[in-house]
Scaffold this active site. Sequence first.
Site, short mmCIF file in Angstrom:
data_model
loop_
_atom_site.label_atom_id
_atom_site.label_comp_id
_atom_site.label_asym_id
_atom_site.label_seq_id
_atom_site.Cartn_x
_atom_site.Cartn_y
_atom_site.Cartn_z
CE LYS A 90 7.14 -19.95 -26.11
NZ LYS A 90 8.08 -20.39 -25.03
CD GLU A 104 2.98 -32.34 -13.77
OE1 GLU A 104 2.60 -31.17 -13.97
OE2 GLU A 104 3.24 -33.14 -14.69
CD GLU A 116 10.34 -19.65 -21.35
OE1 GLU A 116 9.85 -20.49 -22.13
OE2 GLU A 116 9.66 -19.00 -20.54
CG PHE A 125 11.59 -28.18 -19.15
CD1 PHE A 125 12.53 -29.16 -18.88
CD2 PHE A 125 10.50 -28.03 -18.30
CE1 PHE A 125 12.39 -29.98 -17.76
CE2 PHE A 125 10.35 -28.85 -17.19
CZ PHE A 125 11.30 -29.83 -16.92
CB SER A 175 2.28 -26.63 -16.35
OG SER A 175 2.14 -25.27 -16.72
CB CYS A 209 3.39 -35.48 -19.36
SG CYS A 209 3.38 -36.33 -20.95
P1 NAD Z 1 5.16 -24.66 -18.81
O1 NAD Z 1 3.67 -24.70 -18.78
O2 NAD Z 1 5.84 -23.86 -17.77
O3 NAD Z 1 5.68 -24.08 -20.21
C1 NAD Z 1 5.22 -24.61 -21.43
C2 NAD Z 1 5.26 -23.51 -22.49
O4 NAD Z 1 4.39 -22.46 -22.10
C3 NAD Z 1 6.65 -22.89 -22.66
O5 NAD Z 1 6.90 -22.72 -24.03
C4 NAD Z 1 6.54 -21.56 -21.91
O6 NAD Z 1 7.33 -20.55 -22.49
C5 NAD Z 1 5.07 -21.21 -22.04
N1 NAD Z 1 4.54 -20.49 -20.88
C6 NAD Z 1 4.96 -20.58 -19.59
N2 NAD Z 1 4.18 -19.81 -18.80
C7 NAD Z 1 3.25 -19.22 -19.60
C8 NAD Z 1 2.16 -18.33 -19.36
N3 NAD Z 1 1.88 -17.89 -18.14
N4 NAD Z 1 1.41 -17.96 -20.41
C9 NAD Z 1 1.68 -18.42 -21.66
N5 NAD Z 1 2.70 -19.25 -21.93
C10 NAD Z 1 3.48 -19.66 -20.92
O7 NAD Z 1 5.66 -26.19 -18.80
P2 NAD Z 1 7.15 -26.73 -18.68
O8 NAD Z 1 7.64 -26.50 -17.28
O9 NAD Z 1 7.99 -26.23 -19.81
O10 NAD Z 1 6.92 -28.29 -18.93
C11 NAD Z 1 6.55 -29.19 -17.93
C12 NAD Z 1 5.05 -29.40 -17.90
O11 NAD Z 1 4.59 -29.85 -19.17
C13 NAD Z 1 4.62 -30.48 -16.91
O12 NAD Z 1 3.46 -30.06 -16.26
C14 NAD Z 1 4.35 -31.69 -17.79
O13 NAD Z 1 3.44 -32.63 -17.25
C15 NAD Z 1 3.78 -31.02 -19.01
N6 NAD Z 1 3.89 -31.86 -20.19
C16 NAD Z 1 2.74 -32.43 -20.64
C17 NAD Z 1 2.78 -33.28 -21.73
C18 NAD Z 1 1.53 -33.93 -22.24
O14 NAD Z 1 1.57 -34.54 -23.28
N7 NAD Z 1 0.41 -33.84 -21.53
C19 NAD Z 1 4.01 -33.53 -22.37
C20 NAD Z 1 5.16 -32.91 -21.89
C21 NAD Z 1 5.09 -32.06 -20.78
#
Ligand code: NAD
Length: 496
Positions: free
Chosen positions: A187, A387, A190, A163, A240, A295
Amino acid sequence: MIPAFSAKSYDFAEFIPARNYIGGSWGDPKTSKATLEVLNPRWGKPMSKVVMSAREDVDAAVASGKEGFAKWREWPIRERAHVLYKLRELMMKNIDELSWLVCHENGKIFSEAKAEVEKGIECVEYGCSLPNLAAGNQLEVSRGVACEVVYEPLGVVAGVTPFNFPLMVPLWMMPQALVGGNAFILKPSEQVPLSSMRLAELLKEAGLPTGVFNIVQGGRDVVEALCDHPDIKALGFVGSTKVAKAVYGRASMEGKRALCLGGAKNHLIVVPDADVELTAENVVASFTGCAGQRCMAASVLLAVGKVDHILDAIRQRAAKLVTGTDMGPITNQASVERILGYIDGAEKAGAKIVLDGRGTKGTDGGYWVGPTILDNVTPEMAAAKEEIFGPVLSVIRVPNVDRAIEIENRNPYGNASSIYTTSGDVARRVMERVDAGMCGVNIGVPVPREPFGFGGWNDSAFGHGNMTGWDGYRFWTRQRKITSKWALQKDTTWMS
Ligand code: NAD
Protein backbone atom coordinates in the site's frame (compact mmCIF):
# COMPACT_ATOMS: atom_id res chain seq x y z
CA MET A 1 0.40 -2.76 -18.89
CA ILE A 2 1.84 0.34 -17.25
CA PRO A 3 3.84 2.30 -19.84
CA ALA A 4 7.32 3.65 -19.19
CA PHE A 5 7.37 7.23 -17.86
CA SER A 6 8.45 9.47 -20.70
CA ALA A 7 9.94 12.53 -18.91
CA LYS A 8 13.64 13.16 -19.33
CA SER A 9 13.82 16.53 -17.62
CA TYR A 10 11.95 18.55 -14.96
CA ASP A 11 9.45 19.69 -17.65
CA PHE A 12 5.93 18.91 -16.53
CA ALA A 13 4.71 15.49 -17.67
CA GLU A 14 1.52 13.60 -16.96
CA PHE A 15 1.28 9.93 -16.12
CA ILE A 16 -1.58 7.44 -16.26
CA PRO A 17 -3.87 7.16 -13.22
CA ALA A 18 -2.65 5.00 -10.35
CA ARG A 19 -4.39 1.63 -10.28
CA ASN A 20 -4.50 -1.49 -8.19
CA TYR A 21 -2.48 -4.52 -9.18
CA ILE A 22 -4.26 -7.66 -8.11
CA GLY A 23 -3.89 -11.15 -9.52
CA GLY A 24 -1.43 -9.90 -12.14
CA SER A 25 -3.91 -7.39 -13.67
CA TRP A 26 -4.39 -3.67 -13.36
CA GLY A 27 -7.81 -2.46 -12.27
CA ASP A 28 -9.77 0.08 -10.31
CA PRO A 29 -11.27 -0.42 -6.84
CA LYS A 30 -14.41 -2.57 -6.80
CA THR A 31 -16.84 0.00 -5.44
CA SER A 32 -15.02 3.12 -4.26
CA LYS A 33 -14.98 6.07 -6.63
CA ALA A 34 -13.17 8.58 -4.39
CA THR A 35 -10.11 10.02 -6.10
CA LEU A 36 -7.12 12.10 -5.07
CA GLU A 37 -4.85 14.14 -7.29
CA VAL A 38 -1.21 13.14 -7.48
CA LEU A 39 0.66 16.45 -7.46
CA ASN A 40 4.02 17.18 -8.99
CA PRO A 41 5.44 19.33 -6.13
CA ARG A 42 7.79 21.30 -8.43
CA TRP A 43 4.87 22.51 -10.55
CA GLY A 44 2.10 22.31 -7.98
CA LYS A 45 -0.26 20.67 -10.42
CA PRO A 46 -1.69 17.18 -10.84
CA MET A 47 0.32 14.74 -12.95
CA SER A 48 -2.00 11.82 -12.22
CA LYS A 49 -4.73 10.70 -9.86
CA VAL A 50 -5.35 7.77 -7.59
CA VAL A 51 -8.63 6.05 -6.81
CA MET A 52 -8.83 5.29 -3.10
CA SER A 53 -9.52 1.60 -2.47
CA ALA A 54 -11.62 0.08 0.29
CA ARG A 55 -11.78 -3.05 2.44
CA GLU A 56 -13.10 -5.31 -0.33
CA ASP A 57 -10.07 -4.47 -2.48
CA VAL A 58 -7.82 -5.64 0.35
CA ASP A 59 -9.87 -8.86 0.46
CA ALA A 60 -9.29 -9.35 -3.28
CA ALA A 61 -5.55 -8.72 -2.89
CA VAL A 62 -5.35 -11.24 -0.03
CA ALA A 63 -7.19 -13.85 -2.12
CA SER A 64 -4.73 -13.27 -4.96
CA GLY A 65 -1.81 -13.37 -2.52
CA LYS A 66 -2.96 -16.70 -1.13
CA GLU A 67 -3.02 -18.21 -4.62
CA GLY A 68 0.38 -16.75 -5.42
CA PHE A 69 1.82 -17.94 -2.11
CA ALA A 70 0.71 -21.55 -2.70
CA LYS A 71 2.95 -21.71 -5.81
CA TRP A 72 5.76 -19.42 -4.73
CA ARG A 73 6.53 -21.18 -1.45
CA GLU A 74 7.33 -24.33 -3.45
CA TRP A 75 10.14 -22.60 -5.34
CA PRO A 76 13.57 -23.20 -3.79
CA ILE A 77 15.03 -20.05 -2.29
CA ARG A 78 17.73 -19.85 -4.98
CA GLU A 79 15.09 -19.77 -7.72
CA ARG A 80 13.13 -17.09 -5.85
CA ALA A 81 16.32 -15.03 -5.60
CA HIS A 82 16.87 -15.39 -9.35
CA VAL A 83 13.76 -13.27 -9.89
CA LEU A 84 15.46 -10.52 -7.88
CA TYR A 85 18.66 -10.88 -9.92
CA LYS A 86 16.55 -10.21 -12.98
CA LEU A 87 14.77 -7.33 -11.23
CA ARG A 88 18.14 -5.76 -10.44
CA GLU A 89 19.13 -6.03 -14.10
CA LEU A 90 15.86 -4.40 -15.20
CA MET A 91 16.17 -1.62 -12.63
CA MET A 92 19.71 -0.89 -13.83
CA LYS A 93 18.52 -0.82 -17.44
CA ASN A 94 15.66 1.55 -16.58
CA ILE A 95 17.41 3.57 -13.90
CA ASP A 96 16.92 6.95 -15.54
CA GLU A 97 13.24 6.37 -16.20
CA LEU A 98 12.64 5.22 -12.61
CA SER A 99 14.60 8.20 -11.29
CA TRP A 100 12.59 10.71 -13.35
CA LEU A 101 9.36 9.13 -12.12
CA VAL A 102 10.47 9.41 -8.48
CA CYS A 103 11.61 12.95 -9.18
CA HIS A 104 8.26 14.00 -10.68
CA GLU A 105 5.92 12.38 -8.20
CA ASN A 106 7.98 13.20 -5.11
CA GLY A 107 9.75 16.42 -6.06
CA LYS A 108 13.35 15.43 -5.35
CA ILE A 109 16.03 16.80 -7.61
CA PHE A 110 17.19 14.25 -10.19
CA SER A 111 20.46 13.31 -8.44
CA GLU A 112 18.58 12.58 -5.21
CA ALA A 113 15.96 10.54 -7.05
CA LYS A 114 18.70 8.54 -8.76
CA ALA A 115 20.42 7.95 -5.41
CA GLU A 116 17.09 6.66 -4.10
CA VAL A 117 16.80 4.18 -6.97
CA GLU A 118 20.42 3.11 -6.46
CA LYS A 119 19.76 2.49 -2.79
CA GLY A 120 16.66 0.48 -3.78
CA ILE A 121 18.89 -1.61 -6.05
CA GLU A 122 21.26 -2.19 -3.13
CA CYS A 123 18.32 -3.58 -1.15
CA VAL A 124 17.46 -5.89 -4.06
CA GLU A 125 21.09 -7.06 -4.06
CA TYR A 126 20.73 -7.98 -0.41
CA GLY A 127 17.72 -10.10 -1.37
CA CYS A 128 19.84 -11.77 -4.09
CA SER A 129 22.42 -12.73 -1.45
CA LEU A 130 19.93 -14.46 0.86
CA PRO A 131 20.38 -17.99 -0.50
CA ASN A 132 23.99 -17.70 0.67
CA LEU A 133 23.01 -16.43 4.11
CA ALA A 134 19.81 -18.20 5.04
CA ALA A 135 21.07 -21.72 5.68
CA GLY A 136 19.65 -22.85 9.01
CA ASN A 137 21.71 -24.57 11.70
CA GLN A 138 21.78 -28.25 12.47
CA LEU A 139 23.24 -29.99 15.51
CA GLU A 140 23.26 -33.49 16.95
CA VAL A 141 21.69 -32.59 20.29
CA SER A 142 21.93 -36.09 21.77
CA ARG A 143 22.92 -39.52 20.49
CA GLY A 144 21.29 -40.09 17.13
CA VAL A 145 19.06 -37.04 17.55
CA ALA A 146 19.51 -33.99 15.33
CA CYS A 147 17.86 -30.63 15.69
CA GLU A 148 17.67 -28.26 12.71
CA VAL A 149 16.25 -24.82 12.08
CA VAL A 150 14.49 -23.94 8.83
CA TYR A 151 13.25 -20.44 7.88
CA GLU A 152 9.69 -20.70 6.64
CA PRO A 153 7.57 -18.01 4.98
CA LEU A 154 4.66 -16.50 6.91
CA GLY A 155 2.14 -16.44 4.04
CA VAL A 156 0.53 -13.24 2.77
CA VAL A 157 2.25 -10.17 4.25
CA ALA A 158 1.88 -6.43 3.68
CA GLY A 159 3.87 -3.20 3.60
CA VAL A 160 2.67 0.41 4.01
CA THR A 161 5.03 3.16 2.88
CA PRO A 162 5.43 6.97 3.16
CA PHE A 163 5.63 9.72 0.53
CA ASN A 164 9.29 10.61 0.91
CA PHE A 165 10.88 7.54 -0.73
CA PRO A 166 8.37 6.12 -3.24
CA LEU A 167 10.68 3.38 -4.54
CA MET A 168 13.32 2.78 -1.88
CA VAL A 169 11.11 2.19 1.17
CA PRO A 170 9.02 -0.54 -0.54
CA LEU A 171 12.38 -2.14 -1.38
CA TRP A 172 13.39 -2.05 2.30
CA MET A 173 10.74 -4.74 2.76
CA MET A 174 10.04 -6.65 -0.43
CA PRO A 175 13.36 -8.42 -1.18
CA GLN A 176 13.51 -10.25 2.16
CA ALA A 177 9.76 -10.91 2.20
CA LEU A 178 9.71 -12.29 -1.36
CA VAL A 179 12.92 -14.32 -1.21
CA GLY A 180 11.64 -15.62 2.13
CA GLY A 181 8.74 -17.15 0.15
CA ASN A 182 5.85 -14.81 1.06
CA ALA A 183 3.26 -13.09 -1.12
CA PHE A 184 3.43 -9.31 -0.62
CA ILE A 185 0.73 -6.63 -0.69
CA LEU A 186 2.03 -3.06 -1.00
CA LYS A 187 0.00 0.00 0.00
CA PRO A 188 2.08 2.93 -1.27
CA SER A 189 1.56 6.48 -0.04
CA GLU A 190 -1.42 7.98 -1.87
CA GLN A 191 0.80 11.01 -2.55
CA VAL A 192 3.29 8.92 -4.57
CA PRO A 193 1.49 5.87 -5.95
CA LEU A 194 3.24 5.75 -9.35
CA SER A 195 6.80 4.41 -8.94
CA SER A 196 5.54 1.22 -7.33
CA MET A 197 3.40 0.55 -10.42
CA ARG A 198 6.53 0.49 -12.58
CA LEU A 199 8.15 -1.75 -9.98
CA ALA A 200 5.24 -4.20 -10.37
CA GLU A 201 5.78 -4.24 -14.14
CA LEU A 202 9.48 -4.92 -13.72
CA LEU A 203 8.78 -7.72 -11.23
CA LYS A 204 6.39 -9.28 -13.73
CA GLU A 205 9.02 -9.02 -16.48
CA ALA A 206 11.54 -10.54 -14.06
CA GLY A 207 9.35 -13.65 -13.84
CA LEU A 208 7.54 -13.23 -10.51
CA PRO A 209 4.50 -15.52 -10.59
CA THR A 210 1.02 -14.00 -10.63
CA GLY A 211 -0.41 -13.08 -7.24
CA VAL A 212 2.92 -12.97 -5.40
CA PHE A 213 3.00 -9.19 -5.55
CA ASN A 214 -0.13 -7.03 -5.33
CA ILE A 215 -0.72 -3.31 -4.92
CA VAL A 216 -3.74 -1.75 -3.24
CA GLN A 217 -3.83 2.02 -3.66
CA GLY A 218 -5.44 4.24 -1.05
CA GLY A 219 -5.08 5.68 2.43
CA ARG A 220 -6.16 5.05 5.99
CA ASP A 221 -9.10 2.73 5.12
CA VAL A 222 -6.79 0.38 3.26
CA VAL A 223 -4.19 0.41 6.05
CA GLU A 224 -6.82 -0.41 8.66
CA ALA A 225 -8.16 -3.23 6.51
CA LEU A 226 -4.62 -4.61 6.16
CA CYS A 227 -4.18 -4.46 9.96
CA ASP A 228 -7.50 -6.23 10.54
CA HIS A 229 -7.31 -8.94 7.89
CA PRO A 230 -6.81 -12.32 9.61
CA ASP A 231 -4.99 -13.80 6.60
CA ILE A 232 -2.27 -11.14 6.55
CA LYS A 233 0.43 -12.51 8.80
CA ALA A 234 2.87 -9.59 9.09
CA LEU A 235 2.82 -5.87 8.48
CA GLY A 236 5.75 -3.55 7.82
CA PHE A 237 5.04 0.18 8.11
CA VAL A 238 7.10 3.33 7.57
CA GLY A 239 5.65 6.80 8.19
CA SER A 240 5.01 9.35 10.93
CA THR A 241 5.16 8.38 14.61
CA LYS A 242 1.49 9.01 15.34
CA VAL A 243 0.39 6.66 12.57
CA ALA A 244 3.20 4.13 13.17
CA LYS A 245 2.10 3.75 16.79
CA ALA A 246 -1.59 3.39 15.90
CA VAL A 247 -0.85 0.88 13.13
CA TYR A 248 1.47 -1.11 15.41
CA GLY A 249 -1.23 -1.29 18.07
CA ARG A 250 -3.98 -2.27 15.66
CA ALA A 251 -1.95 -4.91 13.79
CA SER A 252 -0.58 -6.39 17.03
CA MET A 253 -4.08 -6.61 18.51
CA GLU A 254 -4.97 -8.82 15.56
CA GLY A 255 -2.05 -11.07 16.52
CA LYS A 256 0.10 -10.24 13.55
CA ARG A 257 3.77 -9.50 13.52
CA ALA A 258 4.34 -5.76 13.10
CA LEU A 259 7.36 -3.53 12.65
CA CYS A 260 6.45 0.14 12.30
CA LEU A 261 9.09 2.83 11.79
CA GLY A 262 8.05 6.35 12.74
CA GLY A 263 9.22 9.95 12.59
CA ALA A 264 12.41 11.54 13.85
CA LYS A 265 14.08 14.57 15.39
CA ASN A 266 17.78 14.03 14.73
CA HIS A 267 20.36 15.91 16.80
CA LEU A 268 23.86 16.70 15.58
CA ILE A 269 26.52 17.76 18.11
CA VAL A 270 29.31 20.08 16.94
CA VAL A 271 32.33 20.73 19.18
CA PRO A 272 35.05 23.37 18.68
CA ASP A 273 37.70 20.94 17.36
CA ALA A 274 35.47 19.77 14.48
CA ASP A 275 36.88 20.10 10.95
CA VAL A 276 35.21 23.22 9.56
CA GLU A 277 34.90 22.26 5.88
CA LEU A 278 33.82 18.68 6.49
CA THR A 279 31.28 19.70 9.11
CA ALA A 280 29.79 22.52 7.05
CA GLU A 281 29.43 20.39 3.93
CA ASN A 282 27.98 17.48 5.87
CA VAL A 283 25.53 19.39 8.04
CA VAL A 284 24.16 21.34 5.08
CA ALA A 285 23.74 18.17 3.01
CA SER A 286 21.94 16.58 5.94
CA PHE A 287 19.38 19.31 6.66
CA THR A 288 18.73 20.40 3.07
CA GLY A 289 18.95 17.02 1.23
CA CYS A 290 15.51 16.05 -0.14
CA ALA A 291 14.44 19.47 1.21
CA GLY A 292 14.73 18.11 4.75
CA GLN A 293 12.03 15.52 4.07
CA ARG A 294 14.06 12.56 5.26
CA CYS A 295 13.72 10.69 8.52
CA MET A 296 17.54 10.88 8.74
CA ALA A 297 17.75 14.65 8.17
CA ALA A 298 19.58 16.88 10.65
CA SER A 299 17.04 18.85 12.61
CA VAL A 300 18.71 20.21 15.75
CA LEU A 301 22.34 21.31 15.89
CA LEU A 302 23.74 21.33 19.42
CA ALA A 303 26.53 23.91 19.22
CA VAL A 304 29.02 23.23 22.02
CA GLY A 305 31.07 26.24 23.18
CA LYS A 306 32.89 28.46 20.70
CA VAL A 307 31.83 27.12 17.31
CA ASP A 308 30.75 30.37 15.60
CA HIS A 309 33.37 29.87 12.88
CA ILE A 310 31.73 26.52 12.02
CA LEU A 311 28.19 27.90 12.20
CA ASP A 312 29.23 30.70 9.88
CA ALA A 313 30.63 28.20 7.35
CA ILE A 314 27.34 26.24 7.55
CA ARG A 315 25.32 29.40 6.95
CA GLN A 316 27.47 30.51 4.00
CA ARG A 317 27.29 27.12 2.33
CA ALA A 318 23.50 26.78 2.82
CA ALA A 319 22.95 30.33 1.52
CA LYS A 320 24.58 29.39 -1.79
CA LEU A 321 22.11 26.60 -2.56
CA VAL A 322 19.84 27.34 -5.49
CA THR A 323 16.33 26.03 -4.90
CA GLY A 324 15.09 24.10 -7.90
CA THR A 325 18.63 23.09 -8.88
CA ASP A 326 20.38 22.10 -5.64
CA MET A 327 17.30 21.56 -3.51
CA GLY A 328 13.84 20.39 -4.49
CA PRO A 329 10.36 21.52 -3.42
CA ILE A 330 8.24 20.61 -0.41
CA THR A 331 5.68 17.89 -0.98
CA ASN A 332 2.53 20.06 -0.81
CA GLN A 333 1.08 23.37 0.36
CA ALA A 334 -0.06 22.02 3.72
CA SER A 335 3.52 20.97 4.47
CA VAL A 336 4.83 24.40 3.43
CA GLU A 337 2.42 26.00 5.89
CA ARG A 338 3.43 23.60 8.66
CA ILE A 339 7.13 24.39 8.12
CA LEU A 340 6.54 28.16 7.97
CA GLY A 341 4.51 27.88 11.17
CA TYR A 342 7.53 26.42 12.99
CA ILE A 343 9.84 29.16 11.65
CA ASP A 344 7.41 31.98 12.57
CA GLY A 345 6.78 30.40 15.98
CA ALA A 346 10.51 30.13 16.77
CA GLU A 347 11.07 33.75 15.70
CA LYS A 348 8.24 34.96 17.94
CA ALA A 349 9.66 32.93 20.83
CA GLY A 350 13.04 34.69 20.47
CA ALA A 351 15.06 32.62 18.00
CA LYS A 352 17.27 34.51 15.55
CA ILE A 353 16.72 33.73 11.86
CA VAL A 354 20.24 33.67 10.40
CA LEU A 355 19.13 32.21 7.08
CA ASP A 356 15.54 32.76 6.02
CA GLY A 357 13.92 30.42 3.47
CA ARG A 358 10.48 31.98 3.81
CA GLY A 359 9.17 33.59 0.66
CA THR A 360 11.17 31.30 -1.63
CA LYS A 361 9.29 30.77 -4.90
CA GLY A 362 9.86 28.27 -7.69
CA THR A 363 10.07 29.44 -11.30
CA ASP A 364 7.30 27.03 -12.30
CA GLY A 365 4.93 27.31 -9.32
CA GLY A 366 4.96 24.50 -6.80
CA TYR A 367 5.70 24.39 -3.09
CA TRP A 368 8.93 25.84 -1.75
CA VAL A 369 10.76 26.74 1.42
CA GLY A 370 14.45 27.66 1.14
CA PRO A 371 17.17 26.49 3.55
CA THR A 372 16.53 28.07 6.95
CA ILE A 373 18.76 28.32 10.02
CA LEU A 374 17.36 29.34 13.40
CA ASP A 375 19.92 30.33 16.03
CA ASN A 376 19.49 30.70 19.80
CA VAL A 377 16.69 28.16 19.81
CA THR A 378 15.84 26.87 23.28
CA PRO A 379 14.94 23.23 24.02
CA GLU A 380 11.39 24.31 24.98
CA MET A 381 10.52 25.77 21.57
CA ALA A 382 8.33 23.68 19.25
CA ALA A 383 11.03 23.95 16.55
CA ALA A 384 13.40 22.14 18.91
CA LYS A 385 10.97 19.45 20.00
CA GLU A 386 8.73 18.50 17.08
CA GLU A 387 9.46 16.96 13.69
CA ILE A 388 9.41 19.84 11.18
CA PHE A 389 10.17 17.70 8.10
CA GLY A 390 11.55 20.56 6.05
CA PRO A 391 14.92 22.27 5.36
CA VAL A 392 15.16 23.92 8.78
CA LEU A 393 18.12 23.64 11.16
CA SER A 394 17.52 24.72 14.77
CA VAL A 395 20.74 25.68 16.58
CA ILE A 396 20.75 25.29 20.37
CA ARG A 397 23.80 26.74 22.14
CA VAL A 398 25.17 24.59 24.97
CA PRO A 399 28.22 25.01 27.22
CA ASN A 400 29.48 21.43 27.08
CA VAL A 401 29.01 17.96 25.61
CA ASP A 402 27.21 16.68 28.72
CA ARG A 403 24.47 19.28 28.28
CA ALA A 404 24.24 18.43 24.56
CA ILE A 405 23.76 14.75 25.36
CA GLU A 406 21.19 15.60 28.03
CA ILE A 407 19.09 17.53 25.48
CA GLU A 408 19.46 14.81 22.84
CA ASN A 409 18.43 12.14 25.35
CA ARG A 410 15.35 14.07 26.41
CA ASN A 411 13.79 14.06 22.92
CA PRO A 412 11.31 11.22 22.53
CA TYR A 413 12.56 10.08 19.11
CA GLY A 414 15.66 7.99 18.54
CA ASN A 415 16.34 7.63 14.85
CA ALA A 416 19.73 9.26 14.29
CA SER A 417 22.35 11.33 16.08
CA SER A 418 25.82 12.51 15.04
CA ILE A 419 28.92 14.08 16.51
CA TYR A 420 31.37 16.31 14.63
CA THR A 421 34.83 16.22 16.21
CA THR A 422 38.45 15.34 15.50
CA SER A 423 38.79 13.74 18.94
CA GLY A 424 38.33 9.99 19.13
CA ASP A 425 37.64 10.27 22.85
CA VAL A 426 34.81 12.78 22.40
CA ALA A 427 33.37 10.66 19.58
CA ARG A 428 33.47 7.53 21.73
CA ARG A 429 31.84 9.24 24.73
CA VAL A 430 29.03 10.61 22.59
CA MET A 431 28.48 7.33 20.72
CA GLU A 432 28.15 5.53 24.07
CA ARG A 433 25.56 7.90 25.46
CA VAL A 434 23.23 9.27 22.77
CA ASP A 435 19.80 7.63 22.76
CA ALA A 436 19.47 6.82 19.06
CA GLY A 437 19.63 3.71 16.91
CA MET A 438 21.66 5.08 13.99
CA CYS A 439 24.65 7.20 14.95
CA GLY A 440 27.30 9.05 12.98
CA VAL A 441 30.81 10.28 13.60
CA ASN A 442 31.42 13.17 11.19
CA ILE A 443 28.49 11.86 9.10
CA GLY A 444 25.22 13.76 9.00
CA VAL A 445 23.03 11.07 7.44
CA PRO A 446 24.27 7.91 9.18
CA VAL A 447 22.20 5.45 7.17
CA PRO A 448 23.54 1.94 7.74
CA ARG A 449 24.19 0.65 4.21
CA GLU A 450 23.43 -2.99 3.38
CA PRO A 451 24.00 -5.48 4.94
CA PHE A 452 23.49 -3.45 8.14
CA GLY A 453 19.90 -3.08 9.28
CA PHE A 454 17.98 0.21 9.16
CA GLY A 455 15.92 1.17 12.20
CA GLY A 456 15.77 3.67 15.05
CA TRP A 457 14.85 3.52 18.73
CA ASN A 458 12.20 4.96 21.05
CA ASP A 459 9.33 6.80 19.27
CA SER A 460 11.06 6.27 15.92
CA ALA A 461 10.23 2.56 15.82
CA PHE A 462 7.56 0.27 17.21
CA GLY A 463 8.25 -3.45 17.18
CA HIS A 464 11.43 -5.42 17.41
CA GLY A 465 14.51 -5.28 15.19
CA ASN A 466 15.48 -3.47 12.02
CA MET A 467 13.63 -3.12 8.73
CA THR A 468 16.48 -4.10 6.41
CA GLY A 469 19.39 -6.54 6.42
CA TRP A 470 19.25 -9.90 8.22
CA ASP A 471 16.68 -8.61 10.72
CA GLY A 472 14.37 -8.04 7.74
CA TYR A 473 14.68 -11.68 6.73
CA ARG A 474 13.98 -12.75 10.30
CA PHE A 475 10.95 -10.47 10.43
CA TRP A 476 9.37 -11.88 7.27
CA THR A 477 10.07 -15.54 8.10
CA ARG A 478 9.49 -17.86 11.04
CA GLN A 479 11.72 -20.61 12.31
CA ARG A 480 10.63 -24.20 12.21
CA LYS A 481 12.66 -26.39 14.53
CA ILE A 482 12.81 -30.01 13.44
CA THR A 483 14.15 -32.68 15.79
CA SER A 484 14.78 -36.05 14.13
CA LYS A 485 15.96 -39.46 15.09
CA TRP A 486 16.60 -42.18 12.56
CA ALA A 487 18.63 -44.71 14.58
CA LEU A 488 15.83 -46.26 16.57
CA GLN A 489 17.12 -47.39 20.00
CA LYS A 490 15.00 -49.45 22.35
CA ASP A 491 16.86 -48.49 25.53
CA THR A 492 16.30 -44.73 25.34
CA THR A 493 13.41 -42.49 26.30
CA TRP A 494 11.43 -40.44 23.76
CA MET A 495 13.45 -37.37 24.71
CA SER A 496 16.90 -38.77 23.98
P1 NAD B 1 2.23 9.29 7.13
O1 NAD B 1 2.32 8.67 8.48
O2 NAD B 1 1.30 10.41 6.94
O3 NAD B 1 1.80 8.19 6.04
C1 NAD B 1 2.49 6.96 5.94
C2 NAD B 1 1.52 5.90 5.41
O4 NAD B 1 0.45 5.75 6.35
C3 NAD B 1 0.89 6.27 4.08
O5 NAD B 1 0.86 5.14 3.26
C4 NAD B 1 -0.52 6.74 4.46
O6 NAD B 1 -1.48 6.44 3.48
C5 NAD B 1 -0.81 5.95 5.72
N1 NAD B 1 -1.64 6.66 6.69
C6 NAD B 1 -1.72 8.02 6.87
N2 NAD B 1 -2.55 8.29 7.90
C7 NAD B 1 -3.01 7.11 8.37
C8 NAD B 1 -3.89 6.75 9.44
N3 NAD B 1 -4.46 7.66 10.21
N4 NAD B 1 -4.12 5.44 9.65
C9 NAD B 1 -3.52 4.49 8.89
N5 NAD B 1 -2.69 4.78 7.87
C10 NAD B 1 -2.43 6.08 7.61
O7 NAD B 1 3.73 9.69 6.71
P2 NAD B 1 4.21 10.51 5.43
O8 NAD B 1 3.81 11.94 5.59
O9 NAD B 1 3.82 9.80 4.18
O10 NAD B 1 5.79 10.37 5.57
C11 NAD B 1 6.59 11.21 6.36
C12 NAD B 1 6.84 10.62 7.72
O11 NAD B 1 7.44 9.34 7.60
C13 NAD B 1 7.81 11.44 8.56
O12 NAD B 1 7.35 11.47 9.88
C14 NAD B 1 9.11 10.68 8.46
O13 NAD B 1 10.01 10.89 9.53
C15 NAD B 1 8.61 9.27 8.43
N6 NAD B 1 9.58 8.37 7.84
C16 NAD B 1 10.24 7.53 8.69
C17 NAD B 1 11.21 6.67 8.20
C18 NAD B 1 11.95 5.76 9.13
O14 NAD B 1 12.68 4.91 8.65
N7 NAD B 1 11.81 5.90 10.44
C19 NAD B 1 11.49 6.66 6.83
C20 NAD B 1 10.78 7.51 5.98
C21 NAD B 1 9.81 8.38 6.51
